[in-house]
Design a protein around this motif. Structure first.
Motif, PDB file in Angstrom:
ATOM      1  N   ARG A  11       0.882-106.229  19.719  1.00  0.00           N
ATOM      2  CA  ARG A  11       1.782-105.621  20.706  1.00  0.00           C
ATOM      3  C   ARG A  11       3.075-105.267  19.983  1.00  0.00           C
ATOM      4  O   ARG A  11       3.765-106.130  19.449  1.00  0.00           O
ATOM      5  CB  ARG A  11       2.080-106.590  21.850  1.00  0.00           C
TER       6      ARG A  11
ATOM      7  N   PRO B 161       7.530-107.578  26.553  1.00  0.00           N
ATOM      8  CA  PRO B 161       6.774-107.669  27.802  1.00  0.00           C
ATOM      9  C   PRO B 161       6.197-109.060  27.996  1.00  0.00           C
ATOM     10  O   PRO B 161       6.021-109.816  27.035  1.00  0.00           O
ATOM     11  CB  PRO B 161       5.656-106.644  27.596  1.00  0.00           C
ATOM     12  N   GLU B 162       5.884-109.367  29.252  1.00  0.00           N
ATOM     13  CA  GLU B 162       5.137-110.599  29.538  1.00  0.00           C
ATOM     14  C   GLU B 162       3.721-110.416  29.017  1.00  0.00           C
ATOM     15  O   GLU B 162       3.123-109.362  29.196  1.00  0.00           O
ATOM     16  CB  GLU B 162       5.061-110.824  31.058  1.00  0.00           C
ATOM     17  N   VAL B 163       3.201-111.431  28.388  1.00  0.00           N
ATOM     18  CA  VAL B 163       1.795-111.382  27.967  1.00  0.00           C
ATOM     19  C   VAL B 163       1.099-112.638  28.450  1.00  0.00           C
ATOM     20  O   VAL B 163       1.682-113.712  28.485  1.00  0.00           O
ATOM     21  CB  VAL B 163       1.650-111.243  26.432  1.00  0.00           C
ATOM     22  N   GLY B 164      -0.154-112.464  28.835  1.00  0.00           N
ATOM     23  CA  GLY B 164      -0.894-113.594  29.393  1.00  0.00           C
ATOM     24  C   GLY B 164      -1.563-114.457  28.343  1.00  0.00           C
ATOM     25  O   GLY B 164      -1.941-115.591  28.623  1.00  0.00           O
TER      26      GLY B 164
ATOM     27  N   VAL C 282      -0.400-112.994  21.363  1.00  0.00           N
ATOM     28  CA  VAL C 282      -0.535-111.700  20.706  1.00  0.00           C
ATOM     29  C   VAL C 282       0.078-111.784  19.317  1.00  0.00           C
ATOM     30  O   VAL C 282       0.752-112.757  18.977  1.00  0.00           O
ATOM     31  CB  VAL C 282       0.178-110.574  21.499  1.00  0.00           C
TER      32      VAL C 282
ATOM     33  N   TRP D 240       2.877-110.106  17.648  1.00  0.00           N
ATOM     34  CA  TRP D 240       4.019-109.253  17.916  1.00  0.00           C
ATOM     35  C   TRP D 240       4.309-108.385  16.697  1.00  0.00           C
ATOM     36  O   TRP D 240       4.267-108.856  15.563  1.00  0.00           O
ATOM     37  CB  TRP D 240       5.258-110.072  18.248  1.00  0.00           C
TER      38      TRP D 240
END
Lengths: 310, 357
Positions: A16, A25-28, A31, A33
């Protein structure tokens, strides 16, 4: 193949990208980065590479959980060196970092020979104890001392022209867990000058007792490379060899078919100057090897080119 | 058949046997639009042949005698060798004057001399687009200073076709590189199918030679989005044929370098793959921007808009607008070719959506 695309996964995590001073952003789920800091794209990006990356790192959500990080564009990367200091300063706050890529820019963002690096020795020292993956793209002005990395599994140096001191630095390092090494030798036009001694030292395998995959890629001295490989202690230990993206052609066929390469599980020859007959002979001599030989190139009157020379 | 008020017949001003002419004639025959051909050589000799006609202006490109005549009228009398870069401003001036001669006698024309003149001059195109708020790459330094200005720049000839005389330039750290599809032969710039790299003094020589051939335009190098296809990693841009201000046909071009024009040996890539790669939001921005750009030339029925997607896959910018940008063999939009859409426009309006969303 010039580098036209950015990575979409790294270290097993989806990438991301967060640009400039944009919010994260919010990520579930975890990731990788990716920092992309471009003063042409955003008027807000006015600092040095270190200042901008430091600011970006400060905004990383839950840095203590971040396992993979990519540094893509930094401001004026064709002129300003990589933001090593910002990464070094932030190291204590990235205890979970395992996968790091510095310089992950496409040809369009900054051509590989123009990516200004610097002395990354402090960076490597700060992160070597914890990293499993380390990739550096761009070796212009790159300084790297031999290092120890007990857990490093995958190492890559991507370049349009690799200086011999960098070959020697890896050869003199201690990388007991390294399973994959990818080195883009490049072309002398862009500073490739690997000496036979330094290459032999690398291919002695002394630094990399656990190595199973080697990439000697993007090379305009393929005959030298395969000759050195054929004579090396390392080759018999490899399961997988990548000689893609360079100027490999008919002159390499005798060495490739003389026996030393027949044990390989995989041989990557994509982007090459071999004829169909050359490939037939190679496949016949390596019957149990999976050979990838796409993207055949035709030699023009101006000669052969490596895939990523610039 | 034709809507009320649509012309009964179109006069194509073009070059006989040119596939541009054949493509339009074929579509017209299929869709029931009568056409007649006025060869450029005849149109130049006797513009009264256009009296009362409804004109479609095609490129005179393949007719070298007509091109020479146009250049001569524009003030360039020297012969040009094949591939030699030069005479483009004069060609454009001659063509605009010739279209003026024809259009003033005609019943209608699918472009205007003023809009053609702007289309042929990339600097004027940029100004029109910027005035409408259409995103274009940022300005760069004046051409005379580009090699002394750190940064990454795109140098283009102000006149002339896509990628002819274009150079991608990087300046920094006491070093300069220029990359482009051109070579110098005895100091004269020629188009070439391969990309050549020039450094330092050689870059200076190339830029000087190019500047001697006509005005140059410098933009900031807009980093383009790329895609993996087969074993290759390609930079992508898009050519959109816009007819009566609606995007109708899209072709995606991929290149291993910074110039994506097909005649450089680069290749078409699957448009749907590009759309899937960048997502619907960016795709819509591409189409919207192409239509907005065509809006800068409201009296030109068809333009080819070259649109770039930024490396992060979101921003878009217009690289160029082409007056004769509809020669895209085999390409379809909504099941129709660029020629089909234009014939349908002449017949009084196509039904159905432009680009199927």
């Amino acid at each position: 193949m010039t580098i036209s695309t950015n990575l979409t996964t790294f270290g097993g995590f989806p990438v991301r990208t967060v640009e400039d001073h944009d919010p994260f952003p919010e990520v579930g789920a975890p990731v990788a980065w990716r920092a992309s800091l471009n003063n042409y794209r955003s008027d807000a990006v006015t600092g040095t590479p270190d200042e901008e990356l430091a600011g970006w790192l400060e905004r990383l959500p839950s840095p203590e959980t971040v396992q993979a990080l990519i540094v893509g564009e930094w401001p004026e990367a064709f002129e300003e060196g990589a933001p090593v200091q910002a990464l070094v300063d932030f190291a204590p706050r990235l205890p979970a970092l395992r996968h790091l890529f510095v310089g992950e820019m496409t040809f369009e963002e900054c051509e590989i020979s123009w990516i200004q690096q610097g002395d990354v020795t402090p960076l490597v020292e700060a992160y070597a104890p914890q990293l499993e993956t380390l990739f550096l793209r761009g070796t212009t002005e790159l300084v790297l001392a031999p290092f120890t990395a007990a857990h490093l599994v995958s190492l890559g140096l991507e370049s349009g022209g690799l200086d011999t001191t960098l070959v020697r630095a890896i050869a003199d390092s201690t990388l007991p867990a390294l399973r994959s090494l990818e080195v883009w030798l490049g072309t002398s036009d862009y500073g490739a000058n690997a000496s036979d001694d330094d290459l032999a030292a690398l291919l002695s395998g002394a630094a990399t007792p656990a190595l199973s995959h080697l990439g000697l890629k993007n090379s305009d001295e393929p005959l030298r490379d395969v000759t050195a490989l054929a004579a090396s202690p390392l080759l018999p230990r490899l399961a997988s060899l990548d000689l893609s993206q360079g100027t490999l052609g008919a002159e390499c066929v005798p060495t490739l078919t003389a026996g030393a390469f027949a044990h390989l599980d995989r041989l990557d020859l994509r982007y090459h100057y071999l004829s169909d007959d050359d490939l037939t002979r190679i496949r016949a001599a390596l019957p149990t090897t999976q050979i990838d030989a796409g993207d055949a190139q035709a030699e023009e009157e101006w000669g052969r080119f490596v895939a990523v020379g610039e | 058949m034709s809507e009320p008020g649509a012309p009964d017949a179109i006069t194509i001003v073009g070059v006989p046997s040119d596939r541009r002419v054949l493509g339009f004639e074929d579509a017209a025959a299929r869709l029931g639009l009568a056409t007649t051909l006025l060869p450029w050589s005849d149109a130049l000799a006797d513009p009264s042949r256009a009296s009362g006609a409804h004109l479609r202006i095609e490129s005179p490109g393949l007719d070298s005698a007509a091109a020479d005549e146009l250049r001569r009228r524009g003030g360039h009398s020297a012969a040009l060798a094949h591939g030699e870069i030069g005479g483009w401003q004069e060609w454009a001036d001659g063509l605009v004057g010739a279209v003026d001669d024809l259009a003033r006698r005609a019943a209608s024309c699918d472009t205007t001399p003023a809009e053609l003149a702007a289309l042929f001059d990339k600097r004027r195109t940029r100004r029109r687009l910027a005035a409408l708020g259409v995103p274009v790459p940022h300005d760069g330094p004046p051409a005379a200073q580009v090699l002394r200005t750190p940064g990454r720049w795109f140098v283009k000839t102000a006149h002339g076709s896509s990628a002819s005389g274009a150079l991608a330039v990087t300046v920094g750290r006491g070093r300069v590189e220029a990359l482009g599809p051109l070579v110098l032969v005895d100091g004269v710039p020629f188009n070439d199918l391969a990309l050549h790299r020039y450094r330092d003094d050689a870059a200076d020589a190339v830029l000087t030679a190019l500047a001697a051939r006509g005005p140059l335009l410098v933009e900031r190098w807009f980093p383009k989005w790329g895609m993996r296809t087969d074993d290759r990693s390609l930079t992508i841009d898009l050519r959109i044929v816009v007819v009566d201000q609606v995007a109708r046909v899209v072709v995606a071009r991929g290149a291993a370098g910074p110039m994506t024009n097909l005649h450089l040996g680069n290749r078409r890539v699957d448009v749907e793959a590009v759309r899937a790669g960048v997502g619907d939001a960016t795709w819509q921005r591409v189409l919207t921007v192409a239509e907005a750009a065509a809006g800068a030339f409201p009296r030109t029925r068809c333009v080819g808009a070259d649109v770039m997607i930024g490396s992060e896959g979101e921003r878009v910018a217009v690289a160029e607008i082409n007056a004769f940008g509809d020669l895209l063999p085999g390409a379809r939009g909504g099941g129709r070719s660029a020629y089909d859409w234009q014939v349908a426009a002449w017949l009084g309006g196509p039904s159905g959506a432009g680009w199927a969303t």
